[in-house]
Design a protein around this motif. Structure first.
Motif, mmCIF file in Angstrom:
data_model
loop_
_atom_site.group_PDB
_atom_site.id
_atom_site.type_symbol
_atom_site.label_atom_id
_atom_site.label_comp_id
_atom_site.label_asym_id
_atom_site.label_seq_id
_atom_site.Cartn_x
_atom_site.Cartn_y
_atom_site.Cartn_z
ATOM 1 N N LYS A 120 27.598 21.844 14.426
ATOM 2 C CA LYS A 120 27.735 20.215 14.170
ATOM 3 C C LYS A 120 27.706 20.505 12.692
ATOM 4 O O LYS A 120 28.121 18.938 11.935
ATOM 5 N N ALA A 174 24.153 9.530 11.450
ATOM 6 C CA ALA A 174 22.898 9.767 10.407
ATOM 7 C C ALA A 174 23.249 10.327 9.227
ATOM 8 O O ALA A 174 24.079 11.574 9.510
ATOM 9 N N VAL A 201 15.715 14.283 13.341
ATOM 10 C CA VAL A 201 16.326 14.774 14.392
ATOM 11 C C VAL A 201 16.467 16.356 14.166
ATOM 12 O O VAL A 201 17.277 16.775 13.043
ATOM 13 N N LYS A 255 18.611 20.015 14.011
ATOM 14 C CA LYS A 255 19.766 20.486 15.750
ATOM 15 C C LYS A 255 20.247 21.866 15.088
ATOM 16 O O LYS A 255 20.529 22.302 13.958
ATOM 17 N N VAL A 295 18.595 20.322 20.354
ATOM 18 C CA VAL A 295 18.524 19.200 19.718
ATOM 19 C C VAL A 295 17.823 19.182 19.404
ATOM 20 O O VAL A 295 16.242 18.669 21.227
ATOM 21 N N VAL A 340 14.955 16.259 18.867
ATOM 22 C CA VAL A 340 14.206 14.621 18.813
ATOM 23 C C VAL A 340 12.861 14.142 18.342
ATOM 24 O O VAL A 340 11.807 14.431 18.910
ATOM 25 N N GLU A 362 18.504 14.864 10.186
ATOM 26 C CA GLU A 362 19.088 13.467 10.109
ATOM 27 C C GLU A 362 18.011 13.195 11.006
ATOM 28 O O GLU A 362 16.863 13.294 11.536
ATOM 29 N N GLU A 363 18.304 11.233 9.975
ATOM 30 C CA GLU A 363 17.760 10.875 10.400
ATOM 31 C C GLU A 363 17.817 10.329 11.649
ATOM 32 O O GLU A 363 18.913 10.351 12.587
ATOM 33 N N ARG A 364 16.718 9.734 12.726
ATOM 34 C CA ARG A 364 16.706 8.943 13.981
ATOM 35 C C ARG A 364 17.398 8.070 14.157
ATOM 36 O O ARG A 364 16.584 7.443 13.398
ATOM 37 N N LEU A 365 17.933 7.671 14.653
ATOM 38 C CA LEU A 365 19.238 6.266 14.866
ATOM 39 C C LEU A 365 18.448 5.951 16.272
ATOM 40 O O LEU A 365 17.741 7.092 17.118
ATOM 41 N N GLU A 405 22.807 4.605 24.037
ATOM 42 C CA GLU A 405 24.040 5.421 24.088
ATOM 43 C C GLU A 405 24.977 5.144 24.779
ATOM 44 O O GLU A 405 25.482 4.862 25.832
ATOM 45 N N LYS A 428 20.098 11.775 30.345
ATOM 46 C CA LYS A 428 20.108 12.778 30.250
ATOM 47 C C LYS A 428 18.685 13.927 30.623
ATOM 48 O O LYS A 428 18.422 14.859 30.473
ATOM 49 N N ASN A 467 14.943 16.777 28.061
ATOM 50 C CA ASN A 467 16.824 16.340 28.008
ATOM 51 C C ASN A 467 17.286 17.748 29.259
ATOM 52 O O ASN A 467 16.825 19.220 29.558
ATOM 53 N N MET A 525 25.783 6.482 20.108
ATOM 54 C CA MET A 525 25.135 5.219 19.508
ATOM 55 C C MET A 525 25.281 3.393 19.386
ATOM 56 O O MET A 525 25.964 3.849 18.334
ATOM 57 N N ILE A 584 26.573 10.567 17.417
ATOM 58 C CA ILE A 584 25.515 11.274 17.894
ATOM 59 C C ILE A 584 26.453 12.460 18.040
ATOM 60 O O ILE A 584 25.674 13.561 17.136
ATOM 61 N N GLU A 585 26.968 12.436 18.553
ATOM 62 C CA GLU A 585 27.969 14.186 18.732
ATOM 63 C C GLU A 585 29.078 13.731 18.832
ATOM 64 O O GLU A 585 29.887 12.839 19.786
HETATM 65 P P1 AMP Z 1 23.332 16.161 21.381
HETATM 66 O O1 AMP Z 1 23.035 17.216 21.281
HETATM 67 O O2 AMP Z 1 23.481 15.947 19.620
HETATM 68 O O3 AMP Z 1 23.829 14.815 22.177
HETATM 69 O O4 AMP Z 1 21.772 15.298 21.395
HETATM 70 C C1 AMP Z 1 20.951 15.289 22.889
HETATM 71 C C2 AMP Z 1 20.871 13.963 22.608
HETATM 72 O O5 AMP Z 1 19.837 13.454 21.279
HETATM 73 C C3 AMP Z 1 21.318 12.552 22.165
HETATM 74 O O6 AMP Z 1 22.494 12.546 23.450
HETATM 75 C C4 AMP Z 1 20.669 11.292 21.965
HETATM 76 O O7 AMP Z 1 19.712 11.659 23.065
HETATM 77 C C5 AMP Z 1 19.629 12.929 20.991
HETATM 78 N N1 AMP Z 1 19.785 12.485 19.732
HETATM 79 C C6 AMP Z 1 20.555 13.068 19.117
HETATM 80 N N2 AMP Z 1 21.153 12.667 17.747
HETATM 81 C C7 AMP Z 1 19.956 12.058 17.375
HETATM 82 C C8 AMP Z 1 20.070 10.950 16.674
HETATM 83 N N3 AMP Z 1 20.410 11.232 15.101
HETATM 84 N N4 AMP Z 1 19.048 9.571 16.395
HETATM 85 C C9 AMP Z 1 18.510 9.948 18.020
HETATM 86 N N5 AMP Z 1 18.400 10.653 18.704
HETATM 87 C C10 AMP Z 1 19.359 11.566 18.800
#
Ligand code: AMP
Ligand code: GLY
Length: 426
Positions: free
Chosen positions: A103, A118, A141, A143, A153, A155, A185-188, A192, A214, A224, A273, A282-283
């Motif tokens: 990441k 973010a 958030v 990770k 991850v 949140v 990172e900042e929460r957005l 999605e 999820k 999740n 997002m 986000i990823e």
């Molecule tokens: P990821 O494994 O990176 O997809 O993260 C799993 C879930 O966490 C995502 O589907 C989002 O719902 C949530 N998430 C990850 N990063 C953020 C972020 N910066 N802000 C808000 N939600 C996030």
């Protein structure tokens, strides 16, 4: 053309079921496969991370083409190893798979090339990460840097939760070496969207958009999971927003990877997002989503094998990639304890679900024992229905899901929400 697919879940079942329709497909092998894939391919009991055995099998059988579907073997370099032995592959090499495998690499790429995401910091030292959290006065958030089977991850609701995540990732090492570094990172806020796209390193062709669900329970409650259901297309992604995504995210990502000397060939997964400031990443994943593939591939109207070969040969611009205008809905049937550790080995009665019009049942965690079909994992079956409207697709998917019986079967009742609408978050 004899084809080998690496993996053994619902995503691989969806991929193989499309490859099997190609007039060019000869023998189809799936390593290791599962209890349902055997109907359209030969399952070979070789684990998807056993690269030595995978390469050995491919060489011995004279496989003409390989599709590496899961993240672990991609990040471990399965494509590099197979290509070295002269076996053409669909999927990124290890250098390109780093877009999911690290990441920190992915976020650095986005920062360098101005791809919206973010704001973030990377830490190799737990104390510094804690100090940053203590000083930050906004939702964060946390990770794990490396692969963590979709669980790395957090949140965080507050600073304490963020700090606890750092301790479990970096000190308790719950994800092993994937916790050498953390990313904060900042929460957005926003809705999605998943976009899967074929790319050969130059051309990028998005597939139909989709929306994963999820959380484990209805109303987006609970922990999740790897994904409890998907609808496609995503009801929130307007053509205008899609144009913005292509211009600000899809094309710049492909160009950035090429500029870094890591051209990405395969299926690139954009987890986006839709924020007040526009779409943000986000990823990234270096592969088809699971269960997104089970909703998206049934809408594909052209030949998947031809597309995959065109990606490998860097002529995606000439390939025929068409999707139907229909909608699809995929409902995941899970074991009672999922996403916790699950009891398995229960007999499955499909109840004629597959006979319903427009319905396909993809196997995720199943195995055969003689004539009996048994549960073998947390996510057991993925029931997909395709229909002219999202409402009909949902109704058909649920009609089929309700016919299927096994001890402890559980599924969300709100995939796609009411008329595909979910609560607006911003
Ligand atoms: P990821 O494994 O990176 O997809 O993260 C799993 C879930 O966490 C995502 O589907 C989002 O719902 C949530 N998430 C990850 N990063 C953020 C972020 N910066 N802000 C808000 N939600 C996030
Ligand atoms: N469904 C999310 C993923 O495949 O990572």
């Amino acid at each position: 053309m004899d084809v080998m697919v690496i993996g053994g879940g619902g995503r691989e079942h969806a991929i193989v079921s499309r490859l099997a329709r190609s007039p060019r497909a000869g023998r189809l092998y799936v390593l290791p496969g599962n209890g349902g894939i055997g109907r359209c391919a030969e399952c070979v009991p070789i684990g998807s991370e056993d690269l030595e055995a995978i390469v050995g099998f491919a060489v011995e059988r004279g496989v003409d083409f390989a599709v590496v579907a899961p993240d672990d073997p991609l990040v471990m370099g399965a494509v590099d190893r197979l290509e070295e032995r002269g076996i053409p592959c669909f999927g990124p090499n290890a250098a390109a798979a780093a877009i999911e495998g690290s990441k920190a690499f992915a976020k650095g790429l986005m920062r360098k090339y101005g791809i919206p995401t973010a704001p973030f910091e990377v830490f190799e030292d737990a104390e510094r990460a804690m100090a940053y959290i203590a000083a930050a006065n906004r939702p964060l958030v946390v990770k794990a840097d490396g692969l963590a089977r979709g669980k790395g991850v957090v949140v965080a609701e507050d600073a304490d939760e963020a700090a606890a995540a750092v301790v479990s990732i970096m000190k308790d090492r719950v994800f092993g070496r994937s916790g050498d570094r953390v990313l904060i990172e900042e929460r957005l806020r926003g809705l999605e969207v998943t976009l899967l796209a074929f790319t050969d390193g130059r051309t990028i062709v998005p597939m139909v958009s989709s929306m994963d669900h999820k959380r484990a329970f209805d109303g987006d409650a609970g922990p999740n999971t790897g994904g409890m259901g998907v609808v496609a297309p995503n009801p929130h992604l307007t053509p205008e927003l899609m144009e913005v995504c292509t211009r600000t995210i899809l094309r710049p990502t492909v160009e950035a990877m090429r500029a870094e000397g890591r051209p990405f060939k395969g299926c690139l997964y954009f987890g986006l997002m839709l924020t007040e400031d526009g779409p943000q990443v986000i990823e990234y994943n270096c592969r088809f989503g699971d269960p997104e593939a089970q909703a998206v591939l049934p809408l594909l109207r052209s030949d998947l094998l031809e597309i995959m070969v065109a990606v490998r040969e860097e002529r995606l611009d000439e390939a025929d990639v068409r999707f139907s205008q229909d909608a699809s809905c995929c409902v995941v049937l899970a074991s009672r304890e999922y996403p916790g550790s699950c009891r398995t080995g229960f007999e499955i009665d499909l109840g004629g679900a597959e006979d319903l019009p427009g319905v396909e049942v993809f196997h995720a965690g199943t195995r055969r024992e003689g004539d009996r079909l048994l549960t073998a994992g947390g996510r057991v079956l993925d029931v997909t229905a395709v229909a002219p409207t999202p409402g009909e697709a949902r109704a058909r998917a649920y009609e089929a899901a309700k016919r299927i019986r096994f001890e402890g079967v559980r599924f969300r009742g709100d995939i796609g929400g009411v008329d595909g609408e979910r609560e607006k978050v911003f």
